[in-house]
Scaffold this motif. Structure first.
Motif, short mmCIF file in Angstrom:
data_model
loop_
_atom_site.label_atom_id
_atom_site.label_comp_id
_atom_site.label_asym_id
_atom_site.label_seq_id
_atom_site.Cartn_x
_atom_site.Cartn_y
_atom_site.Cartn_z
N TYR A 85 0.85 -1.19 0.00
CA TYR A 85 0.00 0.00 0.00
C TYR A 85 0.89 1.24 0.00
O TYR A 85 1.67 1.44 0.93
N GLN A 156 -9.32 -4.42 2.77
CA GLN A 156 -9.04 -4.83 1.40
C GLN A 156 -9.99 -5.94 0.95
O GLN A 156 -10.52 -5.92 -0.18
N HIS A 159 -13.36 -4.46 0.33
CA HIS A 159 -13.24 -3.66 -0.90
C HIS A 159 -13.34 -4.56 -2.13
O HIS A 159 -14.07 -4.26 -3.09
N GLU A 164 -15.29 -2.79 -5.68
CA GLU A 164 -15.01 -1.36 -5.78
C GLU A 164 -13.75 -1.11 -6.59
O GLU A 164 -12.83 -1.92 -6.61
N GLY A 166 -10.31 0.90 -8.10
CA GLY A 166 -9.14 1.64 -7.66
C GLY A 166 -8.37 0.99 -6.53
O GLY A 166 -8.96 0.26 -5.72
N ILE A 168 -6.28 0.68 -3.00
CA ILE A 168 -6.31 1.28 -1.67
C ILE A 168 -4.93 1.82 -1.34
O ILE A 168 -3.92 1.17 -1.63
N LYS A 169 -4.89 2.99 -0.74
CA LYS A 169 -3.62 3.56 -0.27
C LYS A 169 -3.69 3.71 1.24
O LYS A 169 -4.75 3.52 1.85
N THR A 183 -9.11 5.76 -0.31
CA THR A 183 -9.58 5.39 -1.65
C THR A 183 -9.95 6.65 -2.39
O THR A 183 -10.39 7.65 -1.77
N GLN A 184 -9.79 6.63 -3.71
CA GLN A 184 -10.05 7.82 -4.52
C GLN A 184 -10.87 7.44 -5.75
O GLN A 184 -10.48 6.56 -6.52
N TYR A 185 -11.99 8.12 -5.92
CA TYR A 185 -12.87 7.90 -7.07
C TYR A 185 -13.28 9.25 -7.65
O TYR A 185 -13.73 10.13 -6.91
N SER A 189 -11.59 11.95 -2.52
CA SER A 189 -10.87 11.04 -1.62
C SER A 189 -11.74 10.69 -0.43
O SER A 189 -12.40 11.55 0.16
N THR A 214 -16.96 5.25 6.59
CA THR A 214 -16.09 5.88 5.61
C THR A 214 -16.49 7.35 5.46
O THR A 214 -17.68 7.67 5.35
#
Length: 237
Positions: A85, A156, A159, A164, A166, A168-169, A183-185, A189, A214
């Motif tokens: 990550y 994770q 997710h 979902e 993208g 995960i960071k 997560t970014q969509y 963020s 979240t």
């Protein structure tokens, strides 16, 4: 090449206090993969470098194996690496002056650093950081706080089950000893708290956040800034 430094963090979950041990080690028999800079490093190369350096990590966990929740030094040799990550930070000065008309995303700072859950028979035992040091990718830190690592592994899995998009960071707010799954969509963020506190123990920071929920990053930034300000004032006084 300079001798590498491995920072070993032993997490004491009574008050989310993290003890730090520095170990200066010889690199004569250590293999590392040189990192191309400053261009982004593909995750495949990060994962490969971590696998190459895994034996080094094992050797430096072994002396304190039982302190880190392992049965003995031999059990440490059975650890495996989870998904890498990428670590993110935020600009603390900007956060402390944040207003709703600013974009929270511009405060995010990607680092050339990746967190790997350390697994034993599929169960998280801690988190190790891989970073570029002296132009090479190598492990530089191990945290024995298994709770954060397991929360990240569980996030994770959730997710993935939800399909979902993208990667995960990992957003790490170091002054507050706090980690978020990031997560970014579509340019937005979202963050989910990965608590370090043991069940039944209160968190010291960001106590208004629910670890099961979240949030939009812009909702959380003011609370991060407030806790950092209070922490700074405490130490200034």
């Amino acid at each position: 090449m300079m001798k590498p430094v491995l920072i070993v963090l032993a997490a004491t979950i009574l008050t989310i206090t993290v003890g730090m041990v520095l170990m200066m080690v010889s690199s004569e028999d250590r293999q590392v993969i040189t990192a191309p800079t400053p261009t982004p490093i593909p995750l495949e190369q990060v994962a490969q470098a971590a696998q190459v350096d895994l034996n080094y990590l094992i050797r430096h966990i072994q002396p304190l194996a039982q302190d880190y929740g392992f049965a003995d030094e031999q059990e440490v040799t059975d650890i495996t690496l989870g998904y890498p990550y990428q670590l993110y930070n935020i600009n603390y000065d900007q956060a402390k002056n944040y207003t709703p008309n600013l974009s929270a995303e511009y405060m995010l700072i990607p680092e050339q650093r990746w967190g790997f859950p350390i697994l034993l028979d599929g169960e998280a035992k801690g988190m190790a950081d891989l970073a570029t040091e002296d132009g090479e990718l190598q492990f530089v830190r191990f945290s024995s706080n298994a709770r954060v690592a397991q929360n990240l592994v569980d996030f994770q899995a959730k997710h993935d089950r939800a399909g979902e998009r993208g990667p995960i960071k990992l957003l790490r707010i170091s002054p507050l000893h706090t980690n978020f799954a990031l997560t970014q969509y579509d340019g937005q963020s979202q963050v989910t708290l990965l608590t370090e506190a043991a069940p039944g123990r209160e968190r010291l920071f960001l106590t208004s956040l629910d670890e099961s929920q979240t949030y939009e990053l812009k909702e959380v930034v003011p609370q991060i800034a407030e806790d950092i300000k209070e922490l700074e004032q405490k130490y200034d006084n």
